[in-house]
Design a protein around this motif. Structure first.
Motif, mmCIF file in Angstrom:
data_model
loop_
_atom_site.group_PDB
_atom_site.id
_atom_site.type_symbol
_atom_site.label_atom_id
_atom_site.label_comp_id
_atom_site.label_asym_id
_atom_site.label_seq_id
_atom_site.Cartn_x
_atom_site.Cartn_y
_atom_site.Cartn_z
ATOM 1 N N GLU A 1 0.874 -1.160 0.000
ATOM 2 C CA GLU A 1 0.000 0.000 0.000
ATOM 3 C C GLU A 1 0.915 1.215 0.000
ATOM 4 O OE1 GLU A 1 -3.334 0.551 -0.068
ATOM 5 O OE2 GLU A 1 -3.593 -1.589 -0.442
ATOM 6 N N ALA A 2 1.016 1.875 -1.124
ATOM 7 C CA ALA A 2 1.872 3.058 -1.207
ATOM 8 C C ALA A 2 1.262 4.176 -0.373
ATOM 9 C CB ALA A 2 2.022 3.488 -2.654
ATOM 10 N N ALA A 3 2.126 4.963 0.239
ATOM 11 C CA ALA A 3 1.642 6.120 0.984
ATOM 12 C C ALA A 3 0.868 7.016 0.025
ATOM 13 C CB ALA A 3 2.812 6.869 1.595
ATOM 14 N N PRO A 4 -0.248 7.562 0.467
ATOM 15 C CA PRO A 4 -1.026 8.430 -0.422
ATOM 16 C C PRO A 4 -0.153 9.569 -0.954
ATOM 17 C CG PRO A 4 -2.228 7.999 1.604
ATOM 18 C CD PRO A 4 -0.852 7.438 1.785
ATOM 19 N N SER A 5 -0.254 9.806 -2.233
ATOM 20 C CA SER A 5 0.516 10.864 -2.875
ATOM 21 C C SER A 5 -0.416 11.713 -3.721
ATOM 22 C CB SER A 5 1.599 10.246 -3.780
ATOM 23 O OG SER A 5 2.152 11.230 -4.629
ATOM 24 N N PRO A 6 -0.245 13.022 -3.662
ATOM 25 C CA PRO A 6 -1.058 13.873 -4.530
ATOM 26 C C PRO A 6 -0.600 13.839 -5.988
ATOM 27 C CG PRO A 6 0.461 15.205 -3.257
ATOM 28 C CD PRO A 6 0.620 13.792 -2.778
ATOM 29 N N LEU A 7 0.563 13.202 -6.257
ATOM 30 C CA LEU A 7 1.118 13.215 -7.608
ATOM 31 C C LEU A 7 1.134 11.876 -8.317
ATOM 32 C CD1 LEU A 7 4.210 15.549 -7.096
ATOM 33 C CD2 LEU A 7 2.002 16.121 -8.116
ATOM 34 N N PHE A 8 1.263 10.763 -7.572
ATOM 35 C CA PHE A 8 1.457 9.459 -8.200
ATOM 36 C C PHE A 8 0.608 8.384 -7.547
ATOM 37 C CE2 PHE A 8 5.573 11.718 -8.217
ATOM 38 C CZ PHE A 8 5.668 11.965 -9.566
ATOM 39 N N ARG A 9 0.223 7.399 -8.359
ATOM 40 C CA ARG A 9 -0.439 6.208 -7.831
ATOM 41 C C ARG A 9 -0.232 5.066 -8.827
ATOM 42 N NH1 ARG A 9 -6.780 8.076 -8.511
ATOM 43 N NH2 ARG A 9 -6.911 7.794 -10.765
ATOM 44 N N SER A 10 -0.330 3.847 -8.318
ATOM 45 C CA SER A 10 -0.200 2.648 -9.143
ATOM 46 C C SER A 10 -1.235 1.633 -8.698
ATOM 47 C CB SER A 10 1.183 2.012 -8.983
ATOM 48 O OG SER A 10 2.182 2.826 -9.516
ATOM 49 N N ARG A 11 -1.798 0.883 -9.652
ATOM 50 C CA ARG A 11 -2.708 -0.196 -9.269
ATOM 51 C C ARG A 11 -1.943 -1.300 -8.556
ATOM 52 N NH1 ARG A 11 -5.158 1.676 -13.816
ATOM 53 N NH2 ARG A 11 -4.207 0.275 -15.314
ATOM 54 N N ILE A 12 -0.716 -1.568 -9.011
ATOM 55 C CA ILE A 12 0.166 -2.506 -8.324
ATOM 56 C C ILE A 12 1.474 -1.782 -8.068
ATOM 57 C CG2 ILE A 12 1.467 -4.672 -8.459
ATOM 58 C CD1 ILE A 12 -0.700 -5.719 -10.379
ATOM 59 N N PHE A 13 1.929 -1.834 -6.812
ATOM 60 C CA PHE A 13 3.215 -1.258 -6.436
ATOM 61 C C PHE A 13 3.894 -2.230 -5.483
ATOM 62 C CE2 PHE A 13 5.862 1.143 -3.452
ATOM 63 C CZ PHE A 13 6.747 1.726 -4.339
ATOM 64 N N ALA A 14 5.166 -2.510 -5.745
ATOM 65 C CA ALA A 14 5.930 -3.399 -4.869
ATOM 66 C C ALA A 14 7.391 -3.006 -4.908
ATOM 67 C CB ALA A 14 5.766 -4.853 -5.304
ATOM 68 N N LYS A 15 8.092 -3.342 -3.827
ATOM 69 C CA LYS A 15 9.545 -3.163 -3.765
ATOM 70 C C LYS A 15 10.165 -4.535 -3.610
ATOM 71 C CE LYS A 15 10.092 1.426 -1.855
ATOM 72 N NZ LYS A 15 10.847 2.266 -0.932
ATOM 73 N N ALA A 16 10.871 -4.953 -4.638
ATOM 74 C CA ALA A 16 11.565 -6.240 -4.581
ATOM 75 C C ALA A 16 12.967 -5.992 -4.023
ATOM 76 C CB ALA A 16 11.635 -6.867 -5.966
ATOM 77 N N GLN A 17 13.309 -6.720 -2.981
ATOM 78 C CA GLN A 17 14.619 -6.592 -2.338
ATOM 79 C C GLN A 17 15.501 -7.746 -2.806
ATOM 80 O OE1 GLN A 17 15.294 -3.918 -0.530
ATOM 81 N NE2 GLN A 17 13.230 -3.134 -0.296
ATOM 82 N N VAL A 18 15.761 -7.802 -4.103
ATOM 83 C CA VAL A 18 16.489 -8.930 -4.684
ATOM 84 C C VAL A 18 17.802 -8.507 -5.323
ATOM 85 C CG1 VAL A 18 14.426 -10.332 -5.064
ATOM 86 C CG2 VAL A 18 15.166 -8.708 -6.829
ATOM 87 N N ALA A 19 18.190 -7.265 -5.130
ATOM 88 C CA ALA A 19 19.380 -6.744 -5.786
ATOM 89 C C ALA A 19 20.089 -5.776 -4.848
ATOM 90 C CB ALA A 19 18.986 -6.048 -7.088
ATOM 91 N N ALA A 20 21.183 -5.226 -5.322
ATOM 92 C CA ALA A 20 21.958 -4.273 -4.537
ATOM 93 C C ALA A 20 21.158 -3.007 -4.210
ATOM 94 C CB ALA A 20 23.240 -3.910 -5.284
ATOM 95 N N LEU A 21 20.190 -2.699 -5.054
ATOM 96 C CA LEU A 21 19.243 -1.607 -4.811
ATOM 97 C C LEU A 21 17.837 -2.181 -4.882
ATOM 98 C CD1 LEU A 21 20.689 1.158 -7.209
ATOM 99 C CD2 LEU A 21 21.010 0.991 -4.730
#
Length: 156
Positions: free
Chosen positions: A71-91
């Protein structure tokens, strides 16, 4: 397109992206500051790698990289139907599907019209053209985006 000089954590993360996205069904793009670095904007140290993908491909990446939608923090500028952060790399790799930006009083999809291929260690990465990235930065209108417009336009 020739390979820009990218090293360190960003290069390692792009290796993971290139391998993990190689068989996606739909067009996808490396976006944001990582995409800007890929088209040659110098001096960037992206904190993550942003990907714009289809919803179908987002679900495939979530399964492949064992990531859960956030659940992305509410933003007045951006939104996504699906948002995820994959922690599978150096970044972290941020996966965005159904990505939209608010400008001109309305929400509108952010789906790049250009798709430049970059050979990356035997695989491919894709990014919007420098000119389109400049236009998107202008559309977003944030100070950090506007500061990069001239750099991107110089590469267009």
């Amino acid at each position: 397109m020739t390979m820009p000089q990218i090293a360190g954590p960003l290069a390692a993360a792009l290796d993971v992206v290139a391998e993990g996205c190689a068989d996606l069904a739909d067009p996808w793009w490396v976006f944001g500051s990582a995409g800007m670095a890929l088209v040659g904007v110098p001096g960037l140290t992206p904190p993550d790698v942003d990907l714009i993908v289809s919803e179908r491909d987002a679900r495939a990446l979530l399964a492949r990289w064992d990531a859960a939608p956030l659940e992305a923090a509410p933003s007045p500028l951006f939104r996504s139907r699906i948002f995820a952060k994959a922690q599978v790399a150096a970044l972290p790799i941020e996966i965005m599907a159904g990505f939209e930006a608010f400008s001109g009083g309305a929400w509108a999809p952010v789906v790049p019209a250009t798709r430049q291929a970059l050979d990356w260690n035997g695989r491919r990465l894709f990014t919007p053209s420098a000119a389109e990235q400049a236009a998107i930065c202008r559309r977003f209108g944030r100070p950090k985006d506007l500061a990069r417009v001239a750099l991107l336009e110089a590469l267009a």
